[in-house]
Design a protein around this motif. Structure first.
Motif, mmCIF file in Angstrom:
data_model
loop_
_atom_site.group_PDB
_atom_site.id
_atom_site.type_symbol
_atom_site.label_atom_id
_atom_site.label_comp_id
_atom_site.label_asym_id
_atom_site.label_seq_id
_atom_site.Cartn_x
_atom_site.Cartn_y
_atom_site.Cartn_z
ATOM 1 N N ARG A 1 -2.998 18.414 2.905
ATOM 2 C CA ARG A 1 -2.768 17.072 2.360
ATOM 3 C C ARG A 1 -1.748 16.265 3.155
ATOM 4 N NH1 ARG A 1 -6.721 15.608 0.868
ATOM 5 N NH2 ARG A 1 -5.666 13.825 -0.063
ATOM 6 N N GLY A 2 -0.977 16.941 4.044
ATOM 7 C CA GLY A 2 -0.022 16.168 4.839
ATOM 8 C C GLY A 2 1.379 16.746 4.785
ATOM 9 N N LEU B 1 -1.512 12.193 3.823
ATOM 10 C CA LEU B 1 -0.381 11.547 3.140
ATOM 11 C C LEU B 1 0.922 12.008 3.777
ATOM 12 C CD1 LEU B 1 0.703 9.884 0.602
ATOM 13 C CD2 LEU B 1 0.936 12.083 -0.528
ATOM 14 N N VAL B 2 1.836 11.062 3.959
ATOM 15 C CA VAL B 2 3.199 11.416 4.354
ATOM 16 C C VAL B 2 4.126 10.973 3.216
ATOM 17 C CG1 VAL B 2 5.048 11.135 6.036
ATOM 18 C CG2 VAL B 2 2.653 11.114 6.798
ATOM 19 N N ASN B 3 4.700 11.955 2.530
ATOM 20 C CA ASN B 3 5.677 11.667 1.490
ATOM 21 C C ASN B 3 7.038 11.589 2.171
ATOM 22 O OD1 ASN B 3 7.685 11.968 -0.478
ATOM 23 N ND2 ASN B 3 6.327 13.080 -1.858
ATOM 24 N N LEU B 4 7.614 10.390 2.180
ATOM 25 C CA LEU B 4 8.848 10.140 2.934
ATOM 26 C C LEU B 4 10.110 10.493 2.157
ATOM 27 C CD1 LEU B 4 7.844 6.665 4.441
ATOM 28 C CD2 LEU B 4 8.093 8.816 5.717
ATOM 29 N N ASP C 1 0.811 -1.222 0.000
ATOM 30 C CA ASP C 1 0.000 0.000 0.000
ATOM 31 C C ASP C 1 0.846 1.275 0.000
ATOM 32 O OD1 ASP C 1 0.951 -0.704 2.431
ATOM 33 O OD2 ASP C 1 -0.911 -0.389 3.555
ATOM 34 N N LEU C 2 2.162 1.136 -0.156
ATOM 35 C CA LEU C 2 3.041 2.306 -0.223
ATOM 36 C C LEU C 2 2.971 2.901 -1.629
ATOM 37 C CD1 LEU C 2 5.403 3.825 1.336
ATOM 38 C CD2 LEU C 2 6.935 2.303 0.077
ATOM 39 N N PHE D 1 1.287 6.556 2.830
ATOM 40 C CA PHE D 1 2.707 6.895 2.733
ATOM 41 C C PHE D 1 3.163 6.731 1.283
ATOM 42 C CE2 PHE D 1 1.935 6.043 7.083
ATOM 43 C CZ PHE D 1 2.777 6.893 7.776
ATOM 44 N N ALA D 2 4.126 7.541 0.908
ATOM 45 C CA ALA D 2 4.670 7.441 -0.450
ATOM 46 C C ALA D 2 6.167 7.707 -0.432
ATOM 47 C CB ALA D 2 3.977 8.443 -1.374
ATOM 48 N N ILE D 3 6.829 7.130 -1.433
ATOM 49 C CA ILE D 3 8.248 7.373 -1.692
ATOM 50 C C ILE D 3 8.327 8.043 -3.054
ATOM 51 C CG2 ILE D 3 10.459 6.222 -2.207
ATOM 52 C CD1 ILE D 3 9.824 5.914 0.679
#
Ligand SMILES: *Cc1c(COP(=O)(O)O)cnc(C)c1O
Length: 409
Positions: free
Chosen positions: A198-199, A238-241, A59-60, A281-283
């Motif tokens: 949005r985060g 959303l947390v963009n890492l 789900d990333l 979460f996203a990369i």
């Protein structure tokens, strides 16, 4: 003689020539109509996306940072394979929209956004990664004028950095993002101002081959996101890492162990604090997805001797592939992976320095490397790792030489 960087394992040989996507280099030059040219092999980007997906939690989200390579056919190809695009200018925003990306899948970062850039982004409905309190105020004002609800994430300047990274973009005083301790107040201002918050966007660095360093930065980013969310009293959607996954460019570089990074990230997300339990979460990656997919091909025009050394002069150069010349942020010049594509099967036994056609001593594509003894006029030089920060990161206008062609294989 000096070593060259490692050739990506995805390339083969056909009839003695370097094969790109199964066809010899000269066939690509013929198809493009001229040299110099960039060939991007879509199957290699697909393999990198697949490797990422196979090793990371399902789900990333995977975002593509289009500044690595905004070539529209490649971008359209990527669109079906990633979950979002990160753009860094209004020009890139237009390229992303023209390629068919939905605005809900685009985020726009960059420390210097003009009011007309903000207006364009708010009108298009993309997420702005807000870089300062001043930018937040301007965005809210522009959105009021447009009668729109702006989608805004806050780019956090984290109090840590991605260690061993080629280009550090976090830790200490930075023009990027907002210092972590001021982020909760800014998020409250955005919420009070009617923004669709949005985060967080937490980007700590780029071009790291060190799995442990990336893992540590990701764990720090998750902990920081939790701390900030608790201080705000609201969960970030959303947390963009960030990203920072590197590729091997130089002698001695080993590929990043992404299986290890993905597994550790899964563990870190598994134990995240309750405030983040519903967050996505996203990369975001650029070069990891596309660098190894690109080859720059340039024709040898001349072989000449000077001071006991052999020079191969090509019709290309740093105006198309600045990074290979060592002038794009490198401290010490080292050789990219380079080969004589038309003699790929022949043993490389004699030293030569491969230069571009520009009238400047900076224009070196490979310094004192081994080439096959018969190399000369008409041969094709291949510079690998040209799929990211190649043509769009090079001063093509310098010296008004012919533009490079691009082709998607
Ligand atoms: C440049 C950039 C990237 C991409 O970096 P790569 O090293 O190409 O993966 C990702 N995120 C942000 C914010 C960037 O500025």
């Amino acid at each position: 003689m000096k070593p060259t960087g490692p050739i990506p394992p995805d390339y083969g040989v056909v009839g003695g020539e370097l094969a790109i996507a199964g066809r010899p280099a000269n066939a690509w030059a013929a198809e493009a109509g001229d040299t110099p040219l960039f060939v991007y092999d879509r199957a290699i980007t697909d393999a990198r996306v697949a490797a990422f997906r196979a090793s990371h939690p399902p789900d990333l989200g995977l975002h593509y940072a289009i500044k690595a390579n905004p070539y529209p056919p490649l971008l359209r190809h990527m669109l079906g394979r990633v979950d979002g695009l990160d753009v860094a200018s209004a020009g890139e925003l237009r390229i992303a929209l023209a390629a068919g990306a939905g605005p809900e899948h685009i985020s726009f970062a960059g420390p210097g956004k003009r009011d007309d850039d903000l207006r364009e982004a708010v009108a298009a409905g993309v997420t702005l990664n807000c870089e300062s309190e001043g930018e937040a105020a301007r965005t809210l004002r522009v959105a009021r004028e447009l009668g729109r609800t702006p989608r805004i994430a806050v780019r956090v300047n984290p109090p840590f950095e991605l260690k061993g990274s080629g280009m550090r973009m976090g830790g200490g005083a930075k023009p990027f993002g907002v210092d972590a301790e001021r982020v909760p107040a800014l998020v409250r201002t955005l919420l009070d101002g009617g923004a669709d918050w949005r985060g967080f966007h937490i980007f700590a660095g780029s071009q790291s081959l060190n799995a442990d360093a990336i893992t540590a930065a990701q764990a720090n980013a998750i902990a920081l996101a939790a701390e900030l969310a608790e201080a705000v009293g609201a969960a970030p959607p959303l947390v963009n890492l960030g990203g920072g996954y590197g590729v091997p460019y130089f002698p001695g570089d080993d590929p990043l162990d992404i299986a290890r990074v993905g597994a550790a990230l899964g563990d870190a997300l598994g134990i995240r604090r309750p405030v983040l339990k519903d967050s996505r979460f996203a990369i975001e990656l650029g070069r990891f997805l596309v660098a190894e997919a690109g080859v720059y091909l340039t024709r040898v025009l001349d072989r000449k001797e000077s001071g006991g050394r052999t020079f191969l002069v090509t019709d290309g150069g740093l105006h198309h592939q600045l990074a290979a010349s060592g002038n794009f942020g490198q401290v010490i010049r080292r050789n990219f992976p380079v080969t004589i594509a038309t003699r790929f099967s022949e043993p490389a036994t004699v030293p030569a320095t491969i230069v571009g056609c520009l009238c400047t001593p900076l224009d070196i594509l490979a310094d004192d490397v081994a080439v096959p003894a018969a190399t000369g006029e008409g041969d094709l030089v291949a510079v690998f790792l040209a799929g990211a920060y190649g043509l769009s990161a090079s001063p093509q206008a310098f010296l008004s030489q012919r533009p490079a062609r691009e082709i998607l294989a």
